[in-house]
Each structure stands twice: as structure tokens, then as C-alpha cells.
Design a protein around this motif. Sequence first.
Motif, PDB file in Angstrom:
ATOM      1  N   TYR A 118      57.094  23.178  27.911  1.00 12.48           N
ATOM      2  CA  TYR A 118      57.950  21.923  27.539  1.00 12.48           C
ATOM      3  C   TYR A 118      56.736  20.871  27.530  1.00 12.48           C
ATOM      4  N   PHE A 170      48.708   9.901  27.362  1.00  9.93           N
ATOM      5  CA  PHE A 170      49.056  11.051  28.310  1.00  9.93           C
ATOM      6  C   PHE A 170      49.917  12.058  27.816  1.00  9.93           C
ATOM      7  N   PHE A 214      57.612   7.081  26.152  1.00 10.12           N
ATOM      8  CA  PHE A 214      57.534   8.274  25.484  1.00 10.12           C
ATOM      9  C   PHE A 214      57.385   8.459  24.058  1.00 10.12           C
ATOM     10  N   LEU A 232      54.783   3.996  31.277  1.00 12.05           N
ATOM     11  CA  LEU A 232      54.596   4.935  30.035  1.00 12.05           C
ATOM     12  C   LEU A 232      55.863   5.044  29.287  1.00 12.05           C
ATOM     13  N   TYR A 248      52.983  10.659  25.972  1.00  8.35           N
ATOM     14  CA  TYR A 248      53.119   9.421  26.437  1.00  8.35           C
ATOM     15  C   TYR A 248      52.103   8.414  25.870  1.00  8.35           C
ATOM     16  N   ARG A 283      55.841  20.784  31.425  1.00  7.99           N
ATOM     17  CA  ARG A 283      56.874  21.005  32.369  1.00  7.99           C
ATOM     18  C   ARG A 283      57.158  22.663  31.900  1.00  7.99           C
ATOM     19  N   ILE A 319      59.812  21.402  22.506  1.00 12.97           N
ATOM     20  CA  ILE A 319      60.824  22.114  23.365  1.00 12.97           C
ATOM     21  C   ILE A 319      60.923  23.568  22.809  1.00 12.97           C
ATOM     22  N   PHE A 333      54.938  17.145  26.119  1.00 12.41           N
ATOM     23  CA  PHE A 333      55.294  15.596  25.968  1.00 12.41           C
ATOM     24  C   PHE A 333      53.980  14.932  25.690  1.00 12.41           C
ATOM     25  N   LYS A 341      58.130  15.050  21.936  1.00 12.45           N
ATOM     26  CA  LYS A 341      58.115  16.369  22.787  1.00 12.45           C
ATOM     27  C   LYS A 341      58.325  17.467  21.960  1.00 12.45           C
ATOM     28  N   LEU A 399      56.787  17.639  36.643  1.00 11.51           N
ATOM     29  CA  LEU A 399      56.282  17.131  35.293  1.00 11.51           C
ATOM     30  C   LEU A 399      54.805  16.764  35.662  1.00 11.51           C
ATOM     31  N   THR A 400      53.886  17.694  34.868  1.00 14.88           N
ATOM     32  CA  THR A 400      52.588  17.433  35.146  1.00 14.88           C
ATOM     33  C   THR A 400      51.682  16.758  34.125  1.00 14.88           C
ATOM     34  N   PHE A 401      50.878  15.753  34.437  1.00 13.98           N
ATOM     35  CA  PHE A 401      49.989  14.960  33.419  1.00 13.98           C
ATOM     36  C   PHE A 401      48.696  15.364  33.413  1.00 13.98           C
TER      37      PHE A 401
END
Lengths: 112, 115
Positions: free
Chosen positions: B32, B90, B46, B44, B36, B94, B51, B34, B49, B103-105
Motif C-alpha cells: 500500500y 514523502f 495526504f 504532513l 504526502y 505499508r 492500493i 502513499f 495512495k 507505516l514506513t516513510f
Amino acid sequence: DGGITQSPKYLFRKEGQNVTLSCEQNLNHDAMYWYRQDPGQGLRLIYYSQIVNDFQKGDIAEGYSVSREKKESFPLTVTSAQKNPTAFYLCASSIGAPRAAFFGQGTRLTVV
Amino acid sequence: AQSVAQPEDQVNVAEGNPLTVKCTYSVSGNPYLFWYVQYPNRGLQFLLKYITGDNLVKGSYGFEAEFNKSQTSFHLKKPSALVSDSALYFCAVRDGQAAGNKLTFGGGTRVLVKP
């Protein structure tokens, strides 16, 4: 208005003191997150919580603690064990995967 | 472990020109993804995204992103950049098949649009 509220916006702490950052959401989201952002760097995950009374360590949990006693609240305590606490702290929440996370406006913590 | 890489610290573009911000990811399961945007001293916001479904995703403020599974990329694009697009961007991932909601950025890319 629905959203995520972080307080205070600016916080100063003396070395050796613990300090707690507040994060409240009225979005009825299950998941909540704390991230740390340093100048010129990305977001690093400190802790996250999927449901009340449950939380997991992120990538840089040392020197931090959290609680999740209520769905709406996920406070972060920066302890004296955190060696370099000066940073911008961001709280976020989401309903859960695959939904996007929504962020608060951040708290800038400075150790003096 | 999941991870995100944004290979460019900064992207400079002239107003009116196309803007691309690169992102590659690594997850064990289905991603998933995203995007930002962050303005100075703010949280941040949004943008969009991915999916499942169409690989081209359209989001806020005229931004779009293309999911490429074979290259594990999710580059952000805008056909005609505005000065007001100058900000920090960013990418995040996920793992759709993982039990948690971690959730990793990525490290972020600063975009500077010059008039």
C-alpha cells in the motif's frame, strides 16, 4: 471539526527531565503513530498502536514511552534516557490499512 | 522488513515544467503506497495512495503517481509545476499482508519550483 491535535506546538525541556507530548484525535481511528523528524531527514517511527491498551515499538523506541488507555489519546513521553531528544515530533492516526494516515501539526521539542 | 527509498534529496524545476519525484519500496507482501507533502513547520498532508487496480493514481492538487510492480517504484508526477508546489515530499509504504499497521516513510525529497 474532526482531526488530530498535538500540544504544545513548542516545548522546551531541561536536560535530565522527562516530558510528555499530547496527541488527541476525534476521527474514531483505531491506529495511532508517533514519528520523529530531524532537520533534513525523513520520518522515523517511534511507536505505534493498533488498538486501545496495545502498542508496538517502532524503529527508534529507545528513550521513549507511550500509553494507549483511550482510543482518542496516544501520549508520548520523552525520557531522560533519550540522548538526543531535540526534534520535531509528529503524531498520526488511521482507520487502518489500506487507509491513509492523517497527521497532526507537530510539536517541536528543544532541550536547553 | 519494509523500506522506502527516495534517491533524490532535492529536485529543482522551472515553473510550468513537468515535475517527477522518485520513490522505490520494498515489502514482503502487497504494497500500500502513499505520497504526502509537508510545508515548513507543519504536519504532513495526504496527496494520494495506491492500493490496487489502475497503476496510474490521481490525487490532490493535480498530482498523480504511477505504480510499477516490476521496478518496485511509485514515482510522483505533476505535468506542470507551480511555485506553490515547493515543499518536502514523502513516500510511504505499508505491507498489505502484514498483521500490523506499520507505516514506513522515505527520507523525503525537497522540491524547489523556480519562477
